[in-house]
Design an enzyme around this catalytic site. Structure first.
Site, mmCIF file in Angstrom:
data_model
loop_
_atom_site.group_PDB
_atom_site.id
_atom_site.type_symbol
_atom_site.label_atom_id
_atom_site.label_comp_id
_atom_site.label_asym_id
_atom_site.label_seq_id
_atom_site.Cartn_x
_atom_site.Cartn_y
_atom_site.Cartn_z
ATOM 1 N N HIS A 1 0.698 -1.415 -0.357
ATOM 2 C CA HIS A 1 0.291 0.238 -0.109
ATOM 3 C C HIS A 1 1.103 1.172 0.144
ATOM 4 O O HIS A 1 -0.163 2.733 -0.340
ATOM 5 C CB HIS A 1 -0.723 0.309 1.243
ATOM 6 C CG HIS A 1 -0.700 0.441 3.012
ATOM 7 N ND1 HIS A 1 0.707 -0.965 3.678
ATOM 8 C CD2 HIS A 1 -0.176 1.185 3.567
ATOM 9 C CE1 HIS A 1 1.048 -0.012 4.541
ATOM 10 N NE2 HIS A 1 0.437 1.779 4.879
HETATM 11 C C1 UD1 Z 1 -2.076 5.652 5.466
HETATM 12 C C2 UD1 Z 1 -0.795 6.691 6.018
HETATM 13 C C3 UD1 Z 1 0.213 5.121 5.915
HETATM 14 C C4 UD1 Z 1 -0.276 3.896 6.362
HETATM 15 C C5 UD1 Z 1 -1.576 3.936 6.029
HETATM 16 C C6 UD1 Z 1 -2.345 2.280 7.092
HETATM 17 C C7 UD1 Z 1 -0.580 9.131 5.798
HETATM 18 C C8 UD1 Z 1 0.415 9.774 5.173
HETATM 19 N N1 UD1 Z 1 -0.525 7.519 5.850
HETATM 20 O O1 UD1 Z 1 -2.271 5.280 4.393
HETATM 21 O O2 UD1 Z 1 1.062 6.293 7.038
HETATM 22 O O3 UD1 Z 1 0.639 2.976 5.906
HETATM 23 O O4 UD1 Z 1 -2.672 4.866 5.931
HETATM 24 O O5 UD1 Z 1 -2.645 1.972 6.447
HETATM 25 O O6 UD1 Z 1 -1.324 8.904 6.519
HETATM 26 N N2 UD1 Z 1 -9.534 4.199 0.833
HETATM 27 C C9 UD1 Z 1 -10.138 3.659 1.346
HETATM 28 N N3 UD1 Z 1 -10.887 3.675 2.292
HETATM 29 C C10 UD1 Z 1 -10.541 4.050 3.539
HETATM 30 C C11 UD1 Z 1 -9.393 4.463 4.036
HETATM 31 C C12 UD1 Z 1 -8.727 4.773 2.233
HETATM 32 O O7 UD1 Z 1 -10.695 3.538 0.185
HETATM 33 O O8 UD1 Z 1 -11.442 4.002 4.891
HETATM 34 C C13 UD1 Z 1 -8.297 5.172 0.160
HETATM 35 C C14 UD1 Z 1 -9.003 6.645 -0.461
HETATM 36 O O9 UD1 Z 1 -9.207 6.267 -1.852
HETATM 37 C C15 UD1 Z 1 -7.803 7.589 0.049
HETATM 38 C C16 UD1 Z 1 -6.664 6.086 0.166
HETATM 39 O O10 UD1 Z 1 -7.172 4.812 0.581
HETATM 40 O O11 UD1 Z 1 -7.316 8.531 -0.718
HETATM 41 C C17 UD1 Z 1 -5.671 6.037 0.453
HETATM 42 O O12 UD1 Z 1 -5.900 6.508 1.943
HETATM 43 P P1 UD1 Z 1 -5.203 7.372 3.750
HETATM 44 O O13 UD1 Z 1 -5.780 7.713 4.336
HETATM 45 O O14 UD1 Z 1 -5.598 8.973 2.550
HETATM 46 O O15 UD1 Z 1 -3.550 7.205 3.094
HETATM 47 P P2 UD1 Z 1 -3.109 5.845 2.991
HETATM 48 O O16 UD1 Z 1 -2.541 5.145 2.187
HETATM 49 O O17 UD1 Z 1 -4.624 4.689 3.449
HETATM 50 N N1 UDP Z 2 -3.778 -6.080 8.798
HETATM 51 C C1 UDP Z 2 -4.657 -6.244 8.386
HETATM 52 N N2 UDP Z 2 -5.492 -6.383 7.801
HETATM 53 C C2 UDP Z 2 -5.102 -6.368 6.435
HETATM 54 C C3 UDP Z 2 -3.434 -6.329 6.422
HETATM 55 C C4 UDP Z 2 -2.952 -5.541 7.826
HETATM 56 O O1 UDP Z 2 -5.141 -7.048 10.004
HETATM 57 O O2 UDP Z 2 -5.772 -6.406 6.257
HETATM 58 C C5 UDP Z 2 -2.966 -5.431 10.350
HETATM 59 C C6 UDP Z 2 -1.823 -5.712 10.255
HETATM 60 O O3 UDP Z 2 -1.070 -6.435 10.898
HETATM 61 C C7 UDP Z 2 -1.191 -4.342 11.134
HETATM 62 C C8 UDP Z 2 -1.783 -3.626 10.642
HETATM 63 O O4 UDP Z 2 -2.804 -3.996 10.464
HETATM 64 O O5 UDP Z 2 -1.552 -4.338 12.722
HETATM 65 C C9 UDP Z 2 -0.029 -2.526 9.878
HETATM 66 O O6 UDP Z 2 -1.347 -2.090 9.053
HETATM 67 P P1 UDP Z 2 -0.732 -1.607 7.713
HETATM 68 O O7 UDP Z 2 -0.239 -2.235 7.129
HETATM 69 O O8 UDP Z 2 -1.799 -0.436 7.015
HETATM 70 O O9 UDP Z 2 -0.175 -0.100 8.350
HETATM 71 P P2 UDP Z 2 1.480 0.846 8.205
HETATM 72 O O10 UDP Z 2 2.201 -0.470 9.521
HETATM 73 O O11 UDP Z 2 1.927 0.324 7.436
HETATM 74 O O12 UDP Z 2 1.326 1.709 8.434
#
Ligand code: UD1
Ligand code: UDP
Length: 363
Positions: A209
């Site tokens: 991601h």
């Molecule tokens: C965010 C964090 C990242 C973290 C990740 C964990 C920031 C800058 N990034 O990234 O550090 O590793 O979360 O998962 O805060 N979206 C959905 N549904 C949701 C949430 C998001 O469809 O419930 C989609 C939307 O299109 C959105 C995109 O995901 O634009 C990105 O979501 P965003 O919260 O901006 O950043 P992440 O890539 O999820």
């Molecule tokens: N995780 C989860 N379901 C998934 C993918 C990840 O429960 O399908 C959990 C994972 O075990 C970890 C947390 O989500 O505890 C990490 O989130 P993510 O990878 O989105 O974020 P990051 O750690 O990279 O910020």
């Protein structure tokens, strides 16, 4: 009153043991519990990116959900800041606790600092030294604004000292994400997950991601090609983060009989799947740590990591897209040797954090 600000999936996993420990002061032999307020910014909002974690991890229902949703960095961070400023002015928390490195974390720290409310940062001091990552920007700034800095790994103390942070504010407490893992260890039913998704005995879990991997269609297509080569060796199951869904699907990720794409999994099913995997291919921060404890080979498709202890003590290896297939081949035949658990990754980070917070608020 203590305000916890949560917004994104990894925040929920880190906050659960801290909130639980603060709710449980008397049982730990302390005085009356401090009032807590859980503020969900709404950064993540899909049921499978948010609610499922509250249900499975015993988190209290958020007292308020600011419902900010998605947007550009500036739009999202600004929306969180505006809503939080109102919330903090109305409720006057004595301490704001923020988690990790997401936009909700920096937004909350910035608002609290300007209102002269002390900030506690859980997971301080991690550094990838890669300022192209939005998380690295967030981490550095949050640490400058924090009064209490809770670190998960000893090298973080050196990073903070080098940036001029008063080390008297830094507390090495262990890793709350590992508290959550260890406290649910009896719930992870790999056989059930395998049966539910028709997985064979040998399979690989993949999660991707990071913007650097999934935002650019060309980069994503290169990774899909490698994942298909890996799927020729072993089945891949991939719970797809919403960020990469469109680009990875358009690059044909699904066009291989041994690739199974799933919606994001709930925590318990996800860790159950990881625990039974022969290897994990990921760019997640948290997953590097969880595989370290579970002893599952972890191939991290990134040029750097802010979590080097998962390499020195764990099963993690950094790999390029080009090196991924060979790394998986190697992981499939190698035996994971004896490993040293990172110091204080013992399931007690939550109570350690709670004690420091209580001392601060009592005093
Ligand atoms: C965010 C964090 C990242 C973290 C990740 C964990 C920031 C800058 N990034 O990234 O550090 O590793 O979360 O998962 O805060 N979206 C959905 N549904 C949701 C949430 C998001 O469809 O419930 C989609 C939307 O299109 C959105 C995109 O995901 O634009 C990105 O979501 P965003 O919260 O901006 O950043 P992440 O890539 O999820
Ligand atoms: N995780 C989860 N379901 C998934 C993918 C990840 O429960 O399908 C959990 C994972 O075990 C970890 C947390 O989500 O505890 C990490 O989130 P993510 O990878 O989105 O974020 P990051 O750690 O990279 O910020």
């Amino acid at each position: 009153m203590i305000a916890h600000v949560l917004g994104a999936r990894p925040n929920f996993v880190k906050a659960a043991p801290v909130i639980a420990a603060l709710s449980d002061r008397r049982r730990r032999g302390g005085g009356p519990e401090h009032e807590q307020r859980v503020i969900h910014t709404g950064q993540h909002y899909d049921e499978r990116m948010s609610e499922v974690f509250f249900r499975e991890l015993g988190l209290p229902e958020p007292d308020v959900n600011l419902g900010v949703g998605s947007g550009s960095h500036a739009a999202q961070t600004a929306a969180i800041m505006i809503a939080l400023e109102k919330e903090f002015i109305e409720r006057s928390p004595e301490l704001v606790i923020v988690y990790g490195d997401v936009n909700s974390t920096i937004a909350a720290a910035l608002v609290a600092a300007k209102l002269h409310i002390p900030v506690a940062h859980v997971e301080a001091g991690l550094r990838s030294f890669d300022m192209t990552m939005p998380e690295e920007v967030n981490r550095r700034l949050v640490d400058q604004l924090s009064d209490l800095l809770f670190v998960t790994s000893p090298e973080a103390i050196g990073h903070l000292a080098a940036e001029g942070v008063d080390v008297g504010r830094v507390h090495f407490v262990g890793n709350p994400m590992i508290d959550t893992l260890l406290s649910h260890i009896d719930s992870f039913d790999t056989e059930a997950v395998r049966a539910a998704h028709g997985l064979p005995a040998r399979y690989i879990v993949a999660t991707l991601h990071r913007p650097a991997n999934v935002d650019d269609p060309e980069v994503a297509a290169g990774l899909v090609k490698r994942l298909h080569e890996i799927a020729d060796l072993a089945d891949i199951v991939m719970p797809v983060h919403p960020r990469g869904r469109k680009v990875l699907t358009e690059a044909g990720l699904d066009d291989h009989p041994r690739v199974t794409l799933l919606e994001p999994l709930g925590y318990v099913d996800f860790i159950a799947a990881v625990r039974g995997a022969v290897a994990v291919v990921t760019d997640s921060g948290g997953v590097q740590e969880e595989t370290t404890i579970l002893g599952v080979p972890c191939l991290t498709v990134r040029p750097n990591t802010e979590r080097p202890i998962t390499i020195t003590h764990g099963t993690n290896r950094l790999v390029t897209a080009e090196g991924l297939v060979a790394a998986v081949e190697q992981a499939l035949v190698s035996v994971t040797g004896e490993r040293e658990v990172p110091p204080l990754w013992d399931g007690m980070a939550g109570p350690r954090i709670a004690r420091v917070v209580e001392e601060r608020l009592d005093g």
